[in-house]
Design an enzyme around this catalytic site. Structure first.
Site, short mmCIF file in Angstrom:
data_model
loop_
_atom_site.label_atom_id
_atom_site.label_comp_id
_atom_site.label_asym_id
_atom_site.label_seq_id
_atom_site.Cartn_x
_atom_site.Cartn_y
_atom_site.Cartn_z
N PHE A 1 14.20 23.21 45.50
CA PHE A 1 15.06 22.31 46.26
C PHE A 1 15.20 20.93 45.60
CE2 PHE A 1 10.73 22.16 48.04
CZ PHE A 1 10.44 20.81 47.94
N LYS B 1 15.83 7.39 55.18
CA LYS B 1 16.69 8.07 54.20
C LYS B 1 18.17 7.95 54.57
CE LYS B 1 13.03 11.50 53.10
NZ LYS B 1 12.73 12.96 53.02
N ARG C 1 2.54 8.87 59.57
CA ARG C 1 2.82 10.30 59.36
C ARG C 1 2.91 11.02 60.70
NH1 ARG C 1 4.34 12.59 54.32
NH2 ARG C 1 3.48 14.57 55.00
N ARG D 1 11.09 13.31 62.88
CA ARG D 1 11.69 14.45 62.19
C ARG D 1 12.04 15.57 63.17
NH1 ARG D 1 7.67 14.54 56.90
NH2 ARG D 1 8.92 13.16 55.56
N HIS E 1 10.88 9.07 55.00
CA HIS E 1 9.78 9.34 54.08
C HIS E 1 8.59 8.50 54.54
CE1 HIS E 1 7.35 9.67 50.46
NE2 HIS E 1 7.15 8.37 50.59
N THR F 1 6.77 17.87 57.60
CA THR F 1 7.89 17.89 56.65
C THR F 1 9.09 18.72 57.13
OG1 THR F 1 6.22 17.70 54.93
CG2 THR F 1 8.43 18.27 54.22
P1 IDP Z 1 6.84 14.78 52.90
O1 IDP Z 1 8.15 14.01 52.85
O2 IDP Z 1 6.53 15.27 54.28
O3 IDP Z 1 5.69 14.01 52.28
P2 IDP Z 1 7.04 16.31 50.44
O4 IDP Z 1 6.33 17.60 50.16
O5 IDP Z 1 6.54 15.08 49.74
O6 IDP Z 1 7.05 16.10 52.03
O7 IDP Z 1 8.58 16.55 50.09
C1 IDP Z 1 9.48 15.49 49.95
C2 IDP Z 1 10.78 15.85 50.66
O8 IDP Z 1 11.35 17.02 50.06
C3 IDP Z 1 10.64 16.22 52.14
O9 IDP Z 1 10.57 15.10 53.00
C4 IDP Z 1 11.88 17.07 52.38
O10 IDP Z 1 13.06 16.26 52.52
C5 IDP Z 1 11.97 17.85 51.07
N1 IDP Z 1 11.22 19.11 51.12
C6 IDP Z 1 9.87 19.28 50.98
N2 IDP Z 1 9.50 20.56 51.05
C7 IDP Z 1 10.66 21.26 51.24
C8 IDP Z 1 10.94 22.67 51.38
O11 IDP Z 1 10.06 23.54 51.36
N3 IDP Z 1 12.23 23.01 51.57
C9 IDP Z 1 13.23 22.10 51.61
N4 IDP Z 1 13.03 20.76 51.48
C10 IDP Z 1 11.75 20.34 51.29
MG MG Z 2 5.41 13.44 50.28
#
Ligand code: IDP
Ligand code: MG
Length: 169
Positions: free
Chosen positions: A59, A11, A92, A109, A126, A98
């Site tokens: 968000f 990113k 992962r 991360r 990601h 996350t």
């Molecule tokens: P992931 O990237 O671990 O698969 P996702 O749920 O797909 O998680 O969310 C995409 C992106 O959105 C995350 O990588 C993060 O940057 C942001 N994000 C996800 N959940 C939250 C949250 O609860 N608070 C703030 N940002 C979030």
């Molecule tokens: Mg995701």
């Protein structure tokens, strides 16, 4: 373990902080194969399609600003496809969970992510989380000709379209 493909995106914070080398080194521990890679600018349309499942989240507006580079003055991301046994889980695991505060400290991360004052998780990479998500995302970010494998069925079409070529000297 099934052989499978997964999409990784470094990113804008990863590029801004010069972390591409670190991230690629960590991912090389998996011994997976890179079968596609490119640096691209993320426009709003691609960002909204990529995160369409999160549209209702509070968000979401910040997330779109983040992935399009508006938060970092940096609209480049690096997109990669990794291929091999258990690729999705292996990537992962190295990515970490996350929320960067809860992620293993040695994960990407955990080591390099942070939570912004807006609450957004700025988490460097990601990684696809399931085979169906990987397929949807890879098809969104890459054309068949940009991948060195026939990952999914494709078809040849005759297009009469304008494209850019190098100018002769
Ligand atoms: P992931 O990237 O671990 O698969 P996702 O749920 O797909 O998680 O969310 C995409 C992106 O959105 C995350 O990588 C993060 O940057 C942001 N994000 C996800 N959940 C939250 C949250 O609860 N608070 C703030 N940002 C979030
Ligand atoms: Mg995701």
């Amino acid at each position: 373990m099934e052989e499978e493909a997964t999409l990784v995106i470094i990113k804008p914070d990863g590029l801004k902080k010069s972390l591409t080398g670190n991230v690629l080194s960590r991912l090389s521990e998996t011994k997976l194969k890179i079968i596609g890679s490119k640096v691209i600018k993320v426009n709003r349309d691609l960002a909204e399609k990529h995160y369409s499942h999160l549209k209702k989240e509070p968000f979401y507006p910040e997330l779109i600003k983040y992935i399009t580079g508006a938060l970092h003055g940096e609209n480049r991301v690096m997109a990669l496809i990794y291929w091999g046994k258990g690729a999705i889980g292996k990537v992962r695991e190295i990515a970490g969970t996350t929320n960067p505060e809860e992620a293993e400290p040695v994960s990407v991360r955990g080591a390099y992510g942070r939570i912004l004052t807006t609450g957004l998780f700025e988490n460097v990479i990601h990684a696809s989380s399931s085979p169906s998500e990987a397929e949807r995302e890879i098809k969104l970010w890459f054309d068949p000709g940009e991948i060195v494998m026939d990952l999914y069925p494709s078809r040849q079409v005759d297009l009469n379209l304008k494209t850019r070529v190098w100018q002769e000297k």
